[in-house]
Design a protein around this motif. Structure first.
Motif, PDB file in Angstrom:
ATOM      1  N   SER A 172       9.029  13.940  -4.043  1.00  0.00           N
ATOM      2  CA  SER A 172       7.984  14.896  -4.427  1.00  0.00           C
ATOM      3  C   SER A 172       7.866  16.077  -3.459  1.00  0.00           C
ATOM      4  CB  SER A 172       6.636  14.187  -4.524  1.00  0.00           C
ATOM      5  OG  SER A 172       6.283  13.613  -3.273  1.00  0.00           O
ATOM      6  N   VAL A 173       8.436  15.942  -2.265  1.00  0.00           N
ATOM      7  CA  VAL A 173       8.482  17.048  -1.318  1.00  0.00           C
ATOM      8  C   VAL A 173       9.935  17.264  -0.929  1.00  0.00           C
ATOM      9  CG1 VAL A 173       7.680  17.980   0.871  1.00  0.00           C
ATOM     10  CG2 VAL A 173       6.196  16.436  -0.431  1.00  0.00           C
ATOM     11  N   ARG A 174      10.471  18.430  -1.274  1.00  0.00           N
ATOM     12  CA  ARG A 174      11.886  18.712  -1.091  1.00  0.00           C
ATOM     13  C   ARG A 174      12.062  19.973  -0.250  1.00  0.00           C
ATOM     14  NH1 ARG A 174      10.289  17.831  -5.996  1.00  0.00           N
ATOM     15  NH2 ARG A 174      10.205  20.048  -6.528  1.00  0.00           N
ATOM     16  N   GLY A 175      13.181  20.067   0.417  1.00  0.00           N
ATOM     17  CA  GLY A 175      13.441  21.252   1.216  1.00  0.00           C
ATOM     18  C   GLY A 175      14.884  21.694   1.115  1.00  0.00           C
ATOM     19  N   ARG A 176      15.118  22.937   1.474  1.00  0.00           N
ATOM     20  CA  ARG A 176      16.482  23.460   1.518  1.00  0.00           C
ATOM     21  C   ARG A 176      16.548  24.546   2.578  1.00  0.00           C
ATOM     22  NH1 ARG A 176      20.334  24.216  -3.691  1.00  0.00           N
ATOM     23  NH2 ARG A 176      22.294  24.594  -2.581  1.00  0.00           N
ATOM     24  N   ALA A 177      17.587  24.512   3.381  1.00  0.00           N
ATOM     25  CA  ALA A 177      17.816  25.526   4.404  1.00  0.00           C
ATOM     26  C   ALA A 177      19.262  25.994   4.326  1.00  0.00           C
ATOM     27  CB  ALA A 177      17.516  24.972   5.791  1.00  0.00           C
ATOM     28  N   ILE A 178      19.457  27.304   4.409  1.00  0.00           N
ATOM     29  CA  ILE A 178      20.786  27.909   4.318  1.00  0.00           C
ATOM     30  C   ILE A 178      20.923  28.932   5.430  1.00  0.00           C
ATOM     31  CG2 ILE A 178      22.388  29.212   2.863  1.00  0.00           C
ATOM     32  CD1 ILE A 178      20.755  28.269   0.424  1.00  0.00           C
ATOM     33  N   LYS A 219      18.744  29.618  -5.013  1.00  0.00           N
ATOM     34  CA  LYS A 219      19.017  28.186  -5.091  1.00  0.00           C
ATOM     35  C   LYS A 219      17.738  27.415  -4.815  1.00  0.00           C
ATOM     36  CE  LYS A 219      23.811  28.680  -3.490  1.00  0.00           C
ATOM     37  NZ  LYS A 219      24.749  28.439  -2.365  1.00  0.00           N
ATOM     38  N   ARG A 220      17.516  26.357  -5.582  1.00  0.00           N
ATOM     39  CA  ARG A 220      16.314  25.555  -5.435  1.00  0.00           C
ATOM     40  C   ARG A 220      16.556  24.344  -4.544  1.00  0.00           C
ATOM     41  NH1 ARG A 220      14.861  29.967  -8.392  1.00  0.00           N
ATOM     42  NH2 ARG A 220      12.814  29.705  -9.280  1.00  0.00           N
ATOM     43  N   ALA A 221      15.480  23.850  -3.930  1.00  0.00           N
ATOM     44  CA  ALA A 221      15.549  22.605  -3.177  1.00  0.00           C
ATOM     45  C   ALA A 221      15.804  21.447  -4.139  1.00  0.00           C
ATOM     46  CB  ALA A 221      14.246  22.381  -2.414  1.00  0.00           C
ATOM     47  N   GLN A 222      16.650  20.499  -3.711  1.00  0.00           N
ATOM     48  CA  GLN A 222      16.992  19.343  -4.529  1.00  0.00           C
ATOM     49  C   GLN A 222      16.432  18.070  -3.894  1.00  0.00           C
ATOM     50  OE1 GLN A 222      18.668  19.908  -7.454  1.00  0.00           O
ATOM     51  NE2 GLN A 222      18.624  22.083  -6.887  1.00  0.00           N
TER      52      GLN A 222
END
Length: 710
Positions: free
Chosen positions: A219-225, A184-187
């Motif tokens: 322009s700077v995205r993150g994702r944590a699971i 999964k990509r950061a949105q």
């Protein structure tokens, strides 16, 4: 026909190892996620579909099908442009099937068979052969069930499966297919998803997924699971705990370049079992399904961690350059009691063996490639060129302990005393090996538009493989040094706007990390395959069918006399047929159906000749039933057999029915009940050896899941 696909700013990947804990902290911490992404910067260019493009990712699509995949290519490609069988398990299908592991996901396809290995993890088979490698975003890694399972599915958008040899892009490609997990990509837009579930056998699970932007412009995205689970099993004594987390940060560097940094860490503790024995003549014993032939100290502890960096750039001509670097580490600590002989039919006696192993592995992988469109006599074409390198270090220590004779009629797990196993002193099964493996490859492939309807796919890979194994006890060293050119050729013909016929030829070269009982490595698998098929898209459905002929030799198969060791198979022919269809039949009704037939000369194949799967889901809209959805499916496997040490073991066919009911409580909250084996079919799912490896399938069980998305 000339097709055009949207292209958006790209990603690349570069660099050595990444500290996963630091990545997780970066993805979860810092400033709060903010803002919503700017308008999509996509532009129309021929040839390449970038990962961020809608229609590639399946998350939030609510669909059982997709028209693009990244498996078998370095950039997303139209499924009809790949002259091999490709299946994609979308995010929605994974959710509706309650598939949290790769083994559970494989149940959703008829041409991938899961054979459980300890009740929680297992082996995968395709086209009659065991699959020993899987990919994460195109980066290959070994897959042996004795060392645990692949990462949890919570981290991934979809599972892509390419059937048949895949030696062009996948390093030492699998002879029978590539299983690619796409993360999964950061949105840029803020999103929060959480789920809790409770099910049979006291199964508890929770997961949390948060994504968004660190900057106002996205322009700077993150994702944590993160996730955690704790469950028992229908088999007495057994159970497991598992948890993990991932973090990803993406940086847009201008309008055409994206840098991605991330990682995954997991740990798992399993009280496992090794299956049940048969009688000496291979006859199955009528055990209760909850029978446990092991000891309460039969533990398996796994820890895995990986870090990655990707850098991707899109050029004005529509070409995409990508560099990816990954570091993957895993440790496995195993100690178990397992049956080591068949059961005497008269007395009920059988022998038990203590098995202990320590395993450490570290892998570095680097890949750089460039893909670009071009015109060939006025027809859309594209090419990819690149190089990759993989280096793996493995350390393994092993030893057995003779536990003595027991009786099947009065077996008591608590009566087995835990042995003290010292890896530094000689004894049964004593082994201490160090293996260093390096593989370097360069590859090139082009898809030529010969005419408006006819395309040719031509490519080759040069592979240089070197592996050295040292038996530290005997100081005997074995080496494998191979160079090989692996060609691939295919023709695709668009019979209409919606249907494509194809034929392909591919050679097989797969070095193997599996070891024989003396610690020496097996020789590489070599062979070839021819496949002929047709693919179609119509009315929201994807369909495909193919026949194939495959020949290979040296394939690793279990050594019946040495737990955890392998033997090389002889030359074997395999033929088969596969067909599948999936998508939306009518508004609200989605289906996935498939059939696979395989006929192989491999005596070690423990799977059915015929496998059928069918699943349908209907979503009500409007009226009193608005928000309600129901689903149901059936899995059928014909009778199957295996030869172990000259003795044939046979198991009968089985049919399993599953059901689903759910309700959208609100736009953000969903509750569902999944029931597996609705009619409580009592069946044997796997057979392996006369001494052990007979596993029953799960009895009737249910899971209630509450999901909230914001």
């Amino acid at each position: 026909m000339n097709k055009r696909y949207p292209v958006s700013p790209c990603r690349i990947a570069v660099s050595p190892a990444v500290l996963v804990p630091a990545t997780l902290a970066l993805a979860c911490g810092g400033s709060l996620f903010s803002g919503v992404a700017n308008a999509d910067d996509a532009q129309l260019l021929p040839g390449i579909v970038v990962e961020a493009t809608p229609g590639v990712a399946t998350e939030d699509s609510n669909s059982y099908t997709t028209y693009h995949a990244t498996v078998g290519s370095k950039q997303p490609v139209d499924l009809r442009d790949v002259p091999q069988t490709v299946n994609v398990i979308t995010q929605q299908r994974l959710d509706d099937g309650g598939a949290h592991s790769l083994e559970e996901a494989a149940y959703l396809l008829p041409n991938i068979t899961t054979t459980t290995g300890d009740g929680f993890s297992g082996s995968l088979y395709s086209r009659g052969h065991e699959v020993f490698t899987y990919n994460v975003d195109g980066a290959p890694r070994p897959y042996l069930s004795i060392y645990g399972t692949a990462p949890d599915m919570v981290f991934f958008d979809r599972v892509e499966v390419l059937s048949g040899p895949s030696g062009l892009f996948q390093g030492s490609g699998e002879p029978v297919g590539t299983i690619n997990l796409v993360r999964k990509r950061a949105q840029a837009e803020f999103g929060l998803q959480g789920a809790v579930s409770y099910g049979s056998f006291d199964a508890k699970r929770g997961e949390l997924d948060i994504t968004g932007s660190f900057t106002d412009d996205g322009s700077v995205r993150g994702r944590a699971i993160v996730y955690a689970l704790d469950e028992d099993s229908f088999v007495d004594v057994t159970g497991r705990e598992r948890s993990g987390g991932s973090g990803t940060v993406e940086f847009d560097i201008g309008e055409s370049t994206t840098l991605s940094i991330g990682g995954i860490i997991e740990e798992q503790d399993v009280l496992r079992h090794s299956g049940l024995p048969t009688y000496a003549d291979g006859t199955l014993i009528n055990f209760d399904r909850d029978t446990f032939l092991g000891a309460p100290w039969s533990q398996a502890d796994y820890e895995t961690g990986e870090g990655f960096i990707e850098l991707e750039h899109t050029f004005s001509n529509g070409g995409v350059a990508k560099v990816m670097a990954r570091q993957y580490d895993r440790d496995a600590h195993l100690k178990s009691a397992l049956p080591s002989s068949a059961v005497d039919r008269v007395t009920g006696n059988f022998s038990m063996l203590g098995f202990a192993r320590e395993f450490d592995e570290s892998t570095q992988y680097l890949d750089a490639n460039y893909t670009a469109p071009f015109s060939f006599f006025g027809n859309r074409s594209e090419f990819s060129v690149g190089a990759d390198m993989r280096k793996t270090d493995q350390d393994m220590q092993q030893k057995f302990a003779i536990l003595g004779a027991y009786n099947i009629n009065n077996f008591d797990p608590d009566s087995i005393a835990e042995p003290v196993i010292d890896f530094d002193t000689p004894g049964p099964g004593w082994l201490d090996t160090t293996t260093e493996t390096e593989e370097f490859g360069v590859y090139a492939v082009t898809r030529l538009g010969l005419t408006n309807r006819l395309k040719a796919t031509i490519g080759a890979r040069y592979a240089d493989y070197d592996s050295d194994t040292v038996n530290n006890n005997t100081l005997v060293e074995t080496s494998i040094d191979e160079t090989e050119v692996i060609p691939f050729a295919g023709l695709s013909y668009d019979m209409s706007e919606s249907a494509t016929a194809y034929v392909s030829f591919s050679e097989i070269f797969q070095p193997q990390s599996e070891q024989e009982a003396d610690g020496s490595q097996l020789e590489p698998v070599i062979g070839q395959q021819v496949e002929l098929g047709v693919k179609a898209e119509f009315n929201g459905l994807n369909a495909q069918a193919a026949v194939y002929w495959l020949e290979d030799e040296n394939r690793a198969e279990d050594d019946p006399n040495n737990p955890g060791a392998f033997l090389a198979s002889g030359e074997a022919d395999t033929t088969g047929f596969e067909a599948s269809i999936g998508g939306e039949v009518m508004p609200g009704l989605d289906i996935v159906a498939g059939y696979a037939y395989v006929d192989t000369e491999l005596e070690s194949d423990p799977t059915s000749d015929h496998n059928v799967s069918l699943w349908a889901k209907y979503r009500f809209s409007g009226g009193d039933l608005n928000g309600l959805y129901i689903g149901g499916g059936v899995r059928y496997a014909s009778s199957f057999d295996i030869e172990s040490g000259g003795t044939r073991i046979e198991a009968p066919s089985y049919t399993v029915v599953d059901a689903l009911v759910g309700y959208k409580v609100s736009r953000n909250v969903d509750v569902q009940l999944l029931v597996n084996n609705l009619f409580d079919e009592d069946y044997v799912e796997r057979i392996n050896q006369t001494s052990r490896g007979t596993f029953y399938g799960e009895p009737l069980n249910a899971t209630l899941r509450l999901n909230a998305t914001f």
